[in-house]
Every structure is written in C-alpha cells, then in structure tokens.
Scaffold this active site. Structure first.
Site, PDB file in Angstrom:
ATOM      1  N   GLY A   1      40.340  36.644  39.173  1.00 15.14           N
ATOM      2  CA  GLY A   1      41.465  37.522  38.830  1.00 15.14           C
ATOM      3  C   GLY A   1      42.389  36.917  37.781  1.00 15.14           C
ATOM      4  O   GLY A   1      43.076  37.644  37.059  1.00 15.14           O
TER       5      GLY A   1
ATOM      6  N   ALA B   1      42.001  35.968  42.738  1.00 11.16           N
ATOM      7  CA  ALA B   1      42.570  36.732  43.843  1.00 11.16           C
ATOM      8  C   ALA B   1      42.647  35.791  45.039  1.00 11.16           C
ATOM      9  O   ALA B   1      41.877  34.822  45.135  1.00 11.16           O
ATOM     10  CB  ALA B   1      41.677  37.920  44.152  1.00 11.16           C
TER      11      ALA B   1
ATOM     12  N   GLU C   1      33.250  34.852  40.906  1.00  7.93           N
ATOM     13  CA  GLU C   1      33.160  35.761  42.060  1.00  7.93           C
ATOM     14  C   GLU C   1      31.810  35.740  42.769  1.00  7.93           C
ATOM     15  O   GLU C   1      31.738  35.804  43.992  1.00  7.93           O
ATOM     16  CB  GLU C   1      33.481  37.212  41.634  1.00  7.93           C
ATOM     17  CG  GLU C   1      34.943  37.500  41.443  1.00  7.93           C
ATOM     18  CD  GLU C   1      35.442  37.194  40.039  1.00  7.93           C
ATOM     19  OE1 GLU C   1      34.758  36.464  39.289  1.00  7.93           O
ATOM     20  OE2 GLU C   1      36.532  37.688  39.690  1.00  7.93           O
TER      21      GLU C   1
ATOM     22  N   GLU D   1      40.753  37.641  34.546  1.00  4.40           N
ATOM     23  CA  GLU D   1      40.909  39.087  34.321  1.00  4.40           C
ATOM     24  C   GLU D   1      42.337  39.427  33.874  1.00  4.40           C
ATOM     25  O   GLU D   1      42.540  40.292  33.025  1.00  4.40           O
ATOM     26  CB  GLU D   1      40.524  39.848  35.598  1.00  4.40           C
ATOM     27  CG  GLU D   1      39.021  39.745  35.881  1.00  4.40           C
ATOM     28  CD  GLU D   1      38.624  40.207  37.273  1.00  4.40           C
ATOM     29  OE1 GLU D   1      39.266  39.770  38.253  1.00  4.40           O
ATOM     30  OE2 GLU D   1      37.671  40.996  37.390  1.00  4.40           O
TER      31      GLU D   1
END
Ligand code: CO8
Length: 259
Positions: A110, A65, A133, A113
């Site tokens: 992300g 992200a 993260e 993911e």
C-alpha cells in the site's frame, strides 16, 4: 480537521502530509486511509495550497496496509478496506493540486501504491520499494495492479508483482518508478526545491497540464488530444497567459498572479 494518524504542516502554498504511525512503520489501517481521503478533500478546497508533499514519520514512508488489522477481515470487510484505500488514493491522483511523494524509507504494498498515486516521486537512498502482497497470499489491493503497469510498463510490473521482489531506490529510478534519488539528509530540500520550482510557474498552466496528462491517459489518443486542446484554449482566459507571453516579448521575468 484534526487527524490522529497524519501530521499536517503548511507553509506558503505547500502542505506537507506526514503519515504518522511510526511504531508500525506507518502501515495503513482503515482509520488512516479514511483520514488521507478526508485530508485531501479538505486540501482540495484550500486555495492557499498548490503543492502537497506526502512523506512518512520516522524511518518508513509506508510499509503497506496494516497486516495486523487485515488478517482477520472477512471478504466483505476486506473489500470495504480495499475501497477505502482506493478512494483515498483516487482523491490524491484526481486532486487539482500537484502531489509529490518523498520516499524516506519503506514504500511497500500500500505504500508503493500510495506513492504511485502521486504526480512525482523523489526517493532517499534508504527507500525500499515493492509490492510484496503475493508473499502474504493476496493481490495488490489499493490500485497497484492498475498504476504499476501504467507507470513502468506491463513486463516490469508483472515481474515485480509476481515475485514480490523489493527493489532499492536506484533500481526504482532506473525503471522509471521514481523521478530522482538523493541522500536522506537532502530529501526534503530536494522535494521542497521541486515544489518551489513548480510554484514559480503559472498555476493554471500547471494544473491543466496535470489534467490533460491524467485524463488523456484514460482515453484514446485522439480524445486525449481534444482534452489537451480544450485545456490549452482555457489558458488563454487567464491573466498569467497574457503576462507570460508579454514578459517573454519584453525580455523580463514574468510576474504571475495565479489567475
Ligand atoms: N502492517 C502492520 N505492521 C507492520 C507492517 C505492516 N505492513 N510493517 C511493519 N509493521 C510493524 C512490525 O510488525 C513491527 O511491529 P512490532 O514492533 O510491534 O513487532 C514494526 O512495524 C517494525 O517492523 P519490523 O520489526 O519488521 O522492522 P524491520 O526493519 O525488521 O523490517 C520491513 C521492516 C521489511 C518493512 C518489515 O516490517 C516488513 O516486511 N513489513 C511488511 C511489509 C509488507 O508486506 N507490506 C505489504 C502489506 S500488504 C499491502 O500493503 C496490501 C495493500 C492493499 C490492501 C487491500 C486491502 C483489502
């Protein structure tokens, strides 16, 4: 629909979706997660496409992200951003099309993911994969805590999420996170080869297999078996089931019609 952060290429049943923010290593801001969602909703209704390939422009798949975008979000905005990614990745996972991730480089946070929401992952030897993260003071937020343990087992997922360790493609293959590792120059050839191999088969048999696996994983085994037998039964309403079995008995190659 035109997208700012995605490049879309379609070619005979296959669509390649490229995340295109190479200056930020394809980091996902909300604009991009929303575009991914709309893109997959659009592709879902495109009968000319059966396999979708996701990859990244430049040297990265997706480096996570977008930290610059995220850093000053308040709690409500962060929750909304989290949901935008979850919605986008659920649209991928729940798609009736087969989705293959071509991991051309960093697949972090992300990005990992996103890859895990796909059906199959092929990595270049240059790929670096992980959920870093906790090194940023946050948990995975686009489904990582749920998809990672389902894919590689609880113990390995906990190790990699708690340490934030980034692994190379070979280790990712060893733990079952990626299906195959190839040299960078052969990545797209390998992925397209797999896509075409899938496309040779009866379309609805492949689709219903995906549905049975994914829906079955969300329920107990007995219910999963019911889902499987229902979808197995449904295959018998298709032309391709008849052709597939007849061609075997007639000792010839099947000519499927995707119906
Ligand atoms: N966000 C924003 N910008 C990024 C990101 C990112 N995730 N990753 C790289 N960039 C930018 C860099 O800031 C840099 O920009 P600039 O040129 O303007 O300085 C450019 O991309 C190139 O990056 P580097 O110079 O760092 O390139 P290197 O090759 O030296 O390093 C790395 C590559 C190792 C990938 C490094 O960039 C890195 O560690 N990136 C961050 C990786 C990361 O921590 N990802 C996880 C992010 S958190 C996340 O994904 C949470 C998901 C759930 C969100 C839920 C929301 C509520």
């Amino acid at each position: 629909m035109k997208y700012k952060n995605l490049i879309i290429e379609t070619n005979d049943k296959i669509c390649i979706v490229k995340i295109n923010r190479p200056k930020a290593l394809n980091a996902l801001n909300v604009e991009t997660t929303v575009e991914i969602y709309h893109c997959f909703k659009e592709l879902e209704n495109d009968d000319n496409i059966d396999v979708i390939i996701i990859t990244g422009e430049g040297k990265s798949f997706v480096a996570g992200a977008d930290i610059s975008y995220m850093k000053n979000l308040n709690a409500v905005e962060a929750k909304e951003f989290g949901l935008s990614g979850i919605n986008a990745f659920n649209a991928i996972e729940n798609s009736k099309k087969i989705v293959i991730a071509a991991l051309n480089g960093f697949a972090l946070g992300g990005g990992c993911e996103l890859a895990m929401a796909c059906d199959i992952r092929i990595a270049s030897t240059k790929a670096k994969i992980g959920q870093p993260e906790v090194t940023l003071g946050i948990t995975p937020g686009f489904g990582g805590t749920q998809r990672f343990p389902r894919l590689v087992g609880v113990a390995k997922a906990k190790e990699l999420i708690y340490t934030g360790k980034i692994i190379d493609a070979q280790e990712a293959e060893r733990i079952g996170l990626v299906n195959k590792v190839v040299e960078p120059e052969f990545l797209m050839e390998e992925v397209l080869g797999m896509a075409n191999k899938i496309l040779e088969n009866a379309k609805f048999a492949v689709r219903y297999s995906k549905e049975a696996i994914d829906k079955g994983l969300q329920v107990d085994k007995t219910t999963g078996m019911y889902i499987e037998s229902s979808l197995f039964g449904l295959c018998f309403s298709t032309y391709d089931q008849k052709e597939g079995m007849l061609s075997f008995l007639e000792k010839r190659k099947a000519t499927f019609k995707s119906k």
